[in-house]
Each structure stands twice: as C-alpha cells, then as structure tokens.
Write a protein that holds these residues in place. Structure first.
Motif, PDB file in Angstrom:
ATOM      1  N   ALA A  14     -34.373  -3.045  29.882  1.00 52.45           N
ATOM      2  CA  ALA A  14     -34.271  -2.478  28.531  1.00 52.45           C
ATOM      3  C   ALA A  14     -32.832  -2.066  28.222  1.00 52.45           C
ATOM      4  CB  ALA A  14     -35.213  -1.283  28.397  1.00 52.45           C
ATOM      5  N   TYR A  15     -32.190  -1.393  29.187  1.00 50.14           N
ATOM      6  CA  TYR A  15     -30.826  -0.907  28.948  1.00 50.14           C
ATOM      7  C   TYR A  15     -29.797  -2.036  28.895  1.00 50.14           C
ATOM      8  CZ  TYR A  15     -31.988   4.038  29.150  1.00 50.14           C
ATOM      9  OH  TYR A  15     -32.489   5.282  28.859  1.00 50.14           O
TER      10      TYR A  15
ATOM     11  N   LEU B  78     -38.829  -0.413  21.446  1.00 51.85           N
ATOM     12  CA  LEU B  78     -39.120  -0.217  20.024  1.00 51.85           C
ATOM     13  C   LEU B  78     -37.988   0.517  19.306  1.00 51.85           C
ATOM     14  CD1 LEU B  78     -42.905   0.803  20.167  1.00 51.85           C
ATOM     15  CD2 LEU B  78     -41.946  -1.370  19.392  1.00 51.85           C
ATOM     16  N   GLY B  79     -37.516   1.631  19.906  1.00 51.86           N
ATOM     17  CA  GLY B  79     -36.556   2.485  19.219  1.00 51.86           C
ATOM     18  C   GLY B  79     -35.122   2.018  19.294  1.00 51.86           C
ATOM     19  N   ASP B  80     -34.659   1.669  20.503  1.00 55.23           N
ATOM     20  CA  ASP B  80     -33.234   1.394  20.697  1.00 55.23           C
ATOM     21  C   ASP B  80     -32.864  -0.074  20.568  1.00 55.23           C
ATOM     22  OD1 ASP B  80     -31.907   3.984  21.357  1.00 55.23           O
ATOM     23  OD2 ASP B  80     -33.468   4.047  22.878  1.00 55.23           O
ATOM     24  N   ILE B  81     -33.860  -0.944  20.460  1.00 57.74           N
ATOM     25  CA  ILE B  81     -33.545  -2.367  20.278  1.00 57.74           C
ATOM     26  C   ILE B  81     -34.016  -2.848  18.905  1.00 57.74           C
ATOM     27  CG2 ILE B  81     -33.864  -4.704  21.171  1.00 57.74           C
ATOM     28  CD1 ILE B  81     -34.205  -3.499  23.953  1.00 57.74           C
TER      29      ILE B  81
ATOM     30  N   GLY C  64     -44.235   3.330  29.998  1.00 52.96           N
ATOM     31  CA  GLY C  64     -44.181   4.123  28.772  1.00 52.96           C
ATOM     32  C   GLY C  64     -42.768   4.269  28.246  1.00 52.96           C
ATOM     33  N   THR C  65     -41.817   4.504  29.158  1.00 49.71           N
ATOM     34  CA  THR C  65     -40.422   4.647  28.748  1.00 49.71           C
ATOM     35  C   THR C  65     -39.847   3.331  28.251  1.00 49.71           C
ATOM     36  OG1 THR C  65     -40.048   6.452  30.305  1.00 49.71           O
ATOM     37  CG2 THR C  65     -38.113   5.271  29.542  1.00 49.71           C
ATOM     38  N   VAL C  66     -40.168   2.229  28.936  1.00 52.20           N
ATOM     39  CA  VAL C  66     -39.642   0.920  28.532  1.00 52.20           C
ATOM     40  C   VAL C  66     -40.152   0.543  27.139  1.00 52.20           C
ATOM     41  CG1 VAL C  66     -39.707  -1.561  29.039  1.00 52.20           C
ATOM     42  CG2 VAL C  66     -39.311   0.082  30.875  1.00 52.20           C
TER      43      VAL C  66
ATOM     44  N   VAL D 141     -46.745   9.878  24.362  1.00 47.72           N
ATOM     45  CA  VAL D 141     -48.171   9.528  24.294  1.00 47.72           C
ATOM     46  C   VAL D 141     -48.514   8.460  25.326  1.00 47.72           C
ATOM     47  CG1 VAL D 141     -49.967   8.508  22.852  1.00 47.72           C
ATOM     48  CG2 VAL D 141     -48.393  10.190  21.881  1.00 47.72           C
ATOM     49  N   PHE D 142     -47.730   7.373  25.331  1.00 43.02           N
ATOM     50  CA  PHE D 142     -47.992   6.300  26.287  1.00 43.02           C
ATOM     51  C   PHE D 142     -47.904   6.800  27.724  1.00 43.02           C
ATOM     52  CE2 PHE D 142     -47.626   3.275  22.855  1.00 43.02           C
ATOM     53  CZ  PHE D 142     -48.334   2.164  23.298  1.00 43.02           C
ATOM     54  N   THR D 143     -46.857   7.582  28.019  1.00 41.82           N
ATOM     55  CA  THR D 143     -46.660   8.069  29.385  1.00 41.82           C
ATOM     56  C   THR D 143     -47.817   8.955  29.820  1.00 41.82           C
ATOM     57  OG1 THR D 143     -44.258   7.952  29.166  1.00 41.82           O
ATOM     58  CG2 THR D 143     -45.119   9.358  30.902  1.00 41.82           C
TER      59      THR D 143
END
Length: 647
Positions: A351-352, A411-414, A404-406, A387-389
């Motif tokens: 993701a990063y 969604l948010g940062d990409i 959950g973090t991925v 929520v997911f986590t």
C-alpha cells in the motif's frame, strides 16, 4: 543550500535511522523479551497520539516562513516565530495534562490484554515518553524554521549525531540492566539536547528572536485555517499507523506477543516509509516557491512525475527484494519464531509503495492551500479502518488487523487522493501513471524473476543474504541503465557518481618556505560511501587521512605498516587518534592554522565507537586549509586535470 544537497543529507539521515533500528531491534527484543518489548511498543503507540497536539502548525511553520523568506520579509518571520512559540508552549502543557489522563486510565483500558506487572511498567514508560513528547512539541517551531531556511546540513546533522549517540547509550543502559525504562530515558535526554541546539541555531545563527508584539489577527486566522486541515490529516495518519496495536491490546486476550510480532512487521514498514518520505521536508520550501510564482498545472504534473519516478525506483527495488528475500531477512534479524511478521510487512509495504510515490502531490496541495477536502475525506476513511479492524481481529487477530489497515490506506490515500489530484492540481492520471511506470515496471519484473531464480542456489546466513541482495541490485541497476531511466535520470545518477568518486589535491603553504600536498574530500559522500560499502570505502578514506597526516609531518616514507596496524591490530586506532590528534593540533598552530579536533575529542569518540565522526572532523580540518596558489589538481575517477579555483 540547494535541494540536491538536502535530499542527499535526508537519505544519509534515513540510512542512519534504518541501520540504527536494524542493529538495535534484535538486541532490544532479546534483552527485554517479547512481553516487555510489546508493552514498550504499545506505550510508544499511545504517546504518538499526543504528537497530534501539533495540530498541523509544524507544517505551517515551514510553509509560511518559506513564504516570508521568498518575499524577504524578516520581520514577519520573527512575528510568526512568536506566534508559534506561544502556541507550542501551551501545547506542551496540554500534552503533559493529556499524558496524565492516559496514565490514569491505562489500567482500565488494557486490563484484558496485559498483566498487572505489564500495566505498571506501561504506566512508567508512558510517564517518561509523555515528557519526551511535550519537549518535542514545545520546541517544534524552531526545528521547522531551520527546515524553512533550507539549512538541511544543520537539521539533518544534529539528527544524525543524536541517532549515533542514541545507539551507543541504548546499548549501555540495556547492558546495565535498566530495560525499557533506560531506553525511554535516553530518548528523553537526547530530545532535550537536540531541541536546545535547534533553539540556539535559530536565535543566534539566524538572528531570529521571536517577536510577540504587533501580531495581526489575520495572520493567526490564516495559520489556524491552514493548520486545522493539516491536523485532520495527521490524525488520520496516526490512527492508521497505531490503531492496530492499541485495538489488539484492548480487545484480544494475552495480546502482548501478538503486538510484538505486529510491531516487527510495522517496524519494517516504517523503514520503508522513512526511505520514501525522507525528502518531503526538503521538497516543501521549493514547492511553495513554485506555487507562489504561479506554476501551471502542466509544470506541477511534470514535477510529480519527476520526483515520483525517483521515489518509485528506490521503493520498487526494496519492495521487490523483500518479496523474494524478506522471509530470509526476518529469520536472520529477529529469529524464525517471528515469521508471521513477513505478511504484515509485505501487505503494508504494498500500500505504501503507491502512497509514498505520489506524496509530492500532497506537498503541492498543502502549498496551494487546497487540502481541505483531502483532510475531510481521509479522516472519514479512518473510520473504515477501525470498523474493519474490530471485526477482522475477532477472526484472525494479526492478519485481520493488517488487512483492515491496508483497506483503509488503499481507499483513503490512493483512490481518494488520485481524485483530488485531478480536481485540484488538474493532472491527467493516465499521463501521471504512464510517466511514473514507464521503463521501471519491466525492470522490476526482470529483477524479481532473477532474484527468485537465484534463490534456488540456497545461500544462507547473513553473507548469503548479502550476496542475494547484491545480485538483485546489480540486475536492477543494469536494467535501469539500459532501458529504465530517461536521459535526465541518467545524467543525475552519473553526476552524483562523479562528485562522490572525485577528490582534490591542494598545495598548502606549510611553514615560511615550504608547502605540502593535501587530499581534500567532501565529507558527507565519504560517510555515505563508508556505510553503503560496509566499511570498505572507510579503509580508503583512512588511507587518505594517513597520507595527509604524513604530509603535515613532512614525512615522505611509506605508510603501509601504519595502515596494516590500523586495520588489523586491535586498539591501535586508539593510540593513533591520540597521538595524531595532538600532532595535528600542534602542527596547525605552528603554521598559523586552527584545528577543531584534538586528542581528547578523538579519544572519546573512539571509545564510543564513533571513529567515523573523528574522521569527519579531521577531514574538515584539512579541507579548511587554503590553497597556496590558484592552481589545484582535480582527480576524477583516476584521471588528473588542472582546475582553477579561488585561493
């Protein structure tokens, strides 16, 4: 100081940060044990939220001071520093109050996941780390002012020295049996020392004393509006980075061991992030200047592609290498019992890889003051992570927290960020990603296949891992030079290589009727090459310093025996630094020069294993000697030619 130097120093700092953690983490884990290490990392995650009290003003300092400098408005700089000094003083007090509240509720919050002894330890750690956070916040305005002035040599240099001292002192306190309490105490002392250095530089070197009178309400309002949306982004970033550890500790029984494994995977990801984000602070002042002069969307898009490609080249190689050899690395680094951390790190790094590559776009939005929607959308995505986590850790705690973090990062940062880049900066995503991936993706594919094939040889141990990595890097480098890099990137790489591998011999007046030859070298490249080559270049650098010492003593005999003693005889280097330090100091004085190094300084640095710092000081002394005439010899890759320079 230009951005190229700032980028180099940022990567030097990053290398020190990564190496220090790589070297220390296994020792810390083995000394503390999984349980105490988990509590130590949990406390660090909690305190990270206190740093949100910065409220985005740190970024505002860099932006506005850079803006006032561009307008040559020194008085506004002083007033702005006055605003931030008052603000950060109040924030430091709030940090202490917030920390006290967190300590009070700690037993209730983590009663399920921690034992009573672990809770007591966590409260002690939290009490020290919250003071560290308060000091960091209280002095943040001065550090960001140095960055806005683009004096990266000072900001990065102080940080590098702090890391070196932290490594030595951490080993010392753990050896003395002080445990995690000793580690956080060392961190606090070094934070105080570095902050005092930053204050001294701003007030005495820059001559910027904070002004508390004549501050307009409009200035405060502008800063507040700008910073408030930066704060929202900081909250989103911190929640995504630390929510998993806290939720595991709060909702999963006997979670200290799970947190320790997750923290290892997260630590690898933080190295990855450090490499990708090291240049952000360097780029911001330049981006502000571009926006202030009215750069067009096409220019901004080209800048995003140019910087993004450089970041993607490096991060793509690291991601590819970790995919192939990450399990071998983790087994060697923290032991085979922590292998579950591999999947945690790989998913987060994936993701990063995209987030960090396009981070220059975020810098542009901040400089344009067009980051409001970005902040609101990102914080809403954080709720998805929580929520997911929460539900996924009921299924599989370690993997669920990671997934959950991925999801939230993707969604948010990409996705969301790409939409904002199109709307606010007016870029074409097709052109951006086409320019970003052109030539690099095929090279990564070739490198990955080559590394996978080479892994069947079965090389083991650290030496085998090093050979595996070297083979992959060599394949990648050749592929990139053949068809991956564009003309600009090749020119940049070869230019850096030429600068790093060049040295200069100067004729220096020595005595009333004599002169000597002195090798002059750039110190930062010497340090960087010494680290990257695992000490090989350092031997060559030592040889040049020995040659310089013999020139200073007017000794023309061979230095072979001296070099053999330095390389192979234990503790001879202590004797060498004491005697040569004293000789050099006296010789400089005899010839009308001043040496900054002396035998006492060199001895102390050598005892603590910091001989490379002694080498830098000695090299700086030789570099400071003025040339005898306007002629010097430039040695570039073994070819000598005359170069005109000022005496």
């Amino acid at each position: 100081m230009n951005r190229k130097v700032g980028v180099i120093l940022s990567y030097v700092l990053m290398i020190f940060e990564v190496l220090s953690t790589l070297l220390l983490t296994p020792f810390i884990i083995s000394t503390l044990g999984d349980a105490e290490y988990g509590v130590y990392k949990l406390s660090a995650s909690i305190v990270a939220y206190l740093l949100l009290l910065d409220l985005g003003v740190g970024n505002a300092v860099t932006r506005y001071v850079a803006k006032y400098r561009a307008a040559n408005d020194r008085e506004q700089c002083r007033k702005f520093l006055g605003i931030t000094t008052i603000y950060y003083s109040g924030i430091a007090l709030l940090c202490l109050i917030g920390g006290a509240v967190l300590i009070a509720i700690y037993p209730v919050a983590f009663a399920k996941g921690l034992t009573s002894d672990q809770i007591a330890l966590g409260q002690q750690l939290l009490s020290i780390t919250m003071i560290n956070a308060a000091v960091t916040l209280g002095m943040a305005g001065f550090k960001n002012t140095i960055i806005a002035y683009e004096r990266f040599d000072i900001s990065r240099g102080i940080s590098i020295l702090s890391i070196i001292l932290r490594m030595g002192l951490t080993v010392l306190v753990l050896t003395m049996g002080m445990g995690s309490i000793g580690i956080v105490t060392v961190n606090l002392c070094l934070t105080i020392a570095t902050c005092l250095c930053f204050i001294g530089v701003v007030i005495f070197k820059f001559g910027l004393k904070p002004v508390f009178k004549g501050i307009s309400g409009s200035m405060i309002r502008d800063v507040f509006v700008y910073s408030s949306f930066i704060l929202i982004q900081m909250v989103a970033t911190q929640v995504n980075a630390h929510a998993d550890s806290i939720m595991l500790g709060a909702f999963v029984a006997s979670s200290a061991g799970i947190i320790a494994i997750y923290s290892i995977g997260q630590q690898v990801t933080q190295y990855f992030q450090s490499i990708g984000s090291s240049v952000n602070g360097v780029l911001m002042p330049g981006i502000v200047k571009m926006v202030e002069r009215g750069a067009k969307p096409q220019e901004l898009c080209d800048e995003m592609v140019r910087i993004g490609r450089m970041i993607f080249m490096v991060l793509g190689m690291i991601w590819c290498g970790f995919l192939v050899y990450g399990q071998q690395f983790l087994s060697l680094w923290v032991g085979p019992t922590k292998m579950d951390a591999f999947l945690v790190a790989l998913l987060l790094m994936t993701a990063y890889l995209f987030i960090l590559t396009e981070s220059i776009g975020t810098q542009i939005l901040w400089a344009m003051n067009e980051h409001k929607e970005q902040s609101i959308l990102k914080i809403s995505i954080v709720a998805v992570n929580i929520v997911f986590t929460y539900f996924l850790i009921q299924w599989r705690p370690l993997l669920g927290a990671t997934i959950g973090t991925v999801i939230s990062l993707t969604l948010g940062d990409i996705f969301v960020m790409n939409l904002l880049f199109v709307k606010k900066i007016k870029i074409s995503l097709a052109k951006y990603y086409g320019g970003l991936f052109k030539g690099i993706l095929p090279c990564l594919a070739i490198t990955g296949l080559a590394g996978f094939g080479f892994s069947f040889i079965g090389l083991s141990g650290w030496l085998g891992f090093a050979v595996n990595v070297i083979v992959m890097v060599a394949v990648y480098a050749v592929a990139m030079l053949l068809f991956g890099m564009n003309a600009y990137e090749k020119h940049l790489v070869f230019g850096v290589v030429r600068k790093i591998t060049s040295r200069r011999i100067d004729r220096v007046k020595w005595g009333s009727d004599n002169s000597i030859d002195v090798y002059k070298q750039k110190i930062v490249p010497c340090i960087l090459l010494s680290i990257v080559t695992l000490g090989i270049y350092r031997i060559y650098w030592t040889y040049l310093l020995v040659k310089n010492m013999r020139s200073a003593q007017e000794n023309k005999s061979s230095c072979t025996k001296e070099m053999l003693c330095l390389v192979f005889v234990p503790y001879y280097s202590l004797y060498w630094w004491i005697t040569r330090g004293k000789i050099l100091k006296n010789k400089f004085a005899e010839n009308g020069y001043t040496a900054h190094g002396n035998e006492i300084t060199y001895l102390i640095l050598s005892i603590f294993g910091l001989e490379i710092v002694s080498m830098a000081i000695m090299q700086n002394d030789f570099n400071s000697l003025p040339s005898e005439s306007a002629q010097s010899i430039q040695i570039d890759n073994g070819i000598s030619h005359r170069k005109k320079e000022e005496s």
